[in-house]
Write an enzyme that holds these catalytic residues in place. Sequence first.
Site, PDB file in Angstrom:
ATOM      1  N   LEU A  15       0.702  -1.179   0.057  1.00 26.90           N
ATOM      2  CA  LEU A  15       0.128   0.165  -0.016  1.00 26.90           C
ATOM      3  C   LEU A  15       0.907   1.207   0.082  1.00 26.90           C
ATOM      4  CD1 LEU A  15      -2.686   1.325  -0.030  1.00 26.90           C
ATOM      5  CD2 LEU A  15      -2.815   1.169   2.721  1.00 26.90           C
ATOM      6  N   ASP A  38      12.189   4.393  11.543  1.00 22.87           N
ATOM      7  CA  ASP A  38      11.883   3.343  12.404  1.00 22.87           C
ATOM      8  C   ASP A  38      10.745   3.970  13.277  1.00 22.87           C
ATOM      9  OD1 ASP A  38      11.433   1.527  14.400  1.00 22.87           O
ATOM     10  OD2 ASP A  38      13.603   1.750  15.347  1.00 22.87           O
ATOM     11  N   ILE A  39       9.579   3.761  13.067  1.00 14.62           N
ATOM     12  CA  ILE A  39       8.452   4.178  13.830  1.00 14.62           C
ATOM     13  C   ILE A  39       8.361   3.837  15.347  1.00 14.62           C
ATOM     14  CG2 ILE A  39       7.127   4.177  11.620  1.00 14.62           C
ATOM     15  CD1 ILE A  39       5.311   2.361  12.916  1.00 14.62           C
ATOM     16  N   ALA A  62       3.617  -1.340   9.450  1.00 13.31           N
ATOM     17  CA  ALA A  62       2.821  -2.273  10.464  1.00 13.31           C
ATOM     18  C   ALA A  62       3.748  -3.676  10.207  1.00 13.31           C
ATOM     19  CB  ALA A  62       1.443  -2.503   9.867  1.00 13.31           C
ATOM     20  N   THR A 103      -7.106  -2.704  10.157  1.00 10.41           N
ATOM     21  CA  THR A 103      -7.572  -4.078   9.592  1.00 10.41           C
ATOM     22  C   THR A 103      -8.917  -4.451   9.815  1.00 10.41           C
ATOM     23  OG1 THR A 103      -6.788  -6.468   9.551  1.00 10.41           O
ATOM     24  CG2 THR A 103      -6.421  -4.890  11.647  1.00 10.41           C
ATOM     25  N   ASP A 104      -9.458  -5.281   9.155  1.00 15.36           N
ATOM     26  CA  ASP A 104     -10.720  -6.092   9.561  1.00 15.36           C
ATOM     27  C   ASP A 104     -10.496  -7.078  10.655  1.00 15.36           C
ATOM     28  OD1 ASP A 104      -9.027  -7.525   7.963  1.00 15.36           O
ATOM     29  OD2 ASP A 104     -10.781  -8.736   7.091  1.00 15.36           O
ATOM     30  N   TYR A 127      -2.331 -10.170  16.731  1.00 19.46           N
ATOM     31  CA  TYR A 127      -2.242  -9.022  15.460  1.00 19.46           C
ATOM     32  C   TYR A 127      -3.224  -8.202  15.847  1.00 19.46           C
ATOM     33  CZ  TYR A 127      -2.977  -7.111  10.943  1.00 19.46           C
ATOM     34  OH  TYR A 127      -3.278  -6.531   9.812  1.00 19.46           O
ATOM     35  N   LYS A 131      -3.530  -4.010  16.477  1.00 21.04           N
ATOM     36  CA  LYS A 131      -3.907  -2.979  15.700  1.00 21.04           C
ATOM     37  C   LYS A 131      -5.129  -2.214  16.210  1.00 21.04           C
ATOM     38  CE  LYS A 131      -2.849  -2.339  11.777  1.00 21.04           C
ATOM     39  NZ  LYS A 131      -1.835  -1.460  11.440  1.00 21.04           N
TER      40      LYS A 131
END
Length: 286
Positions: A15, A38-39, A62, A103-104, A127, A131
């Site tokens: 993305l 590097d977040i 992510a 995310t779903d 995960y 998120k």
Amino acid sequence: MAEPRVLITGAAGLLGRFCAGWFGRDRGVLALSREDLDITSAHDIDRRMDQAHPSLVINCAAMANVDACERDPVSAGAVNVQGPRMLAEACERSGSVFVHISTDFVFDGGKREPYTIEDPPRPLSRYGASKLGGETEVRRACERHFIIRASRIFGPGGRNFLSTLITQARRDGRVIGVVDEVSIPTYARDLAMRIDQIVKLGRFGTYHLTNEGPCSWYEAGTEALRQAGLRGIVIEPARGADLGRPAVRPAYSAMRCLLSEKLGLPRMRDWREAYAEFLEEYGSEL
């Protein structure tokens, strides 16, 4: 070149690359890979924000490997929770708008109709929990934010089922498709374009952005092989629980965006149409 006004993290990912290309058409973009930024480092974030002075930050970074997050929740928390929080705090200090990709998998899959923002998140995996934690931190830290929940993103060069299906089928002569996990495949190009539309409308909040057409992995794979003309290859059906994966997946996580509809935006096109375009443009590379 114009001064960068859009900063994109995770720009080497699927993305991130599409966002860099789309937003870079008419704006200066600083597209940063994991090696560039590097977040999980506040110092790194501040350095890059001072360099770019962005009006808009899009966080595509992510830890997205669901099973890896299950095995290493500490790293998942650092990248998916603390990282977005520090980016959001930096945006709040600088007055930048923040777009965060979620995310779903924040849902538990108990419904049999598309999830909306009115449905309470109940993640099944580490995960999904990480998120959701990132979403919570973003909402707390930055007033001018967009949280974008997407599902099953595909496109060229991506490490995901629909992007690698043709290559795997030609190489191995077999593909396994899970029959009891339903969501909606989403083309990265369509997602980047819709994110741009949402940002320009300026209505902050949480959005569910996907193509149309809920389907299982098995159904998606069967259709993709049909479009690619690989009719001699049969997808072997499997149940998710039989694959021995560490993380539990939601059985049904298709989503619908009520806020987009309220804003007058049309629903995104069916994923099958988007996949046909993907094959036409990138099929020779698969």
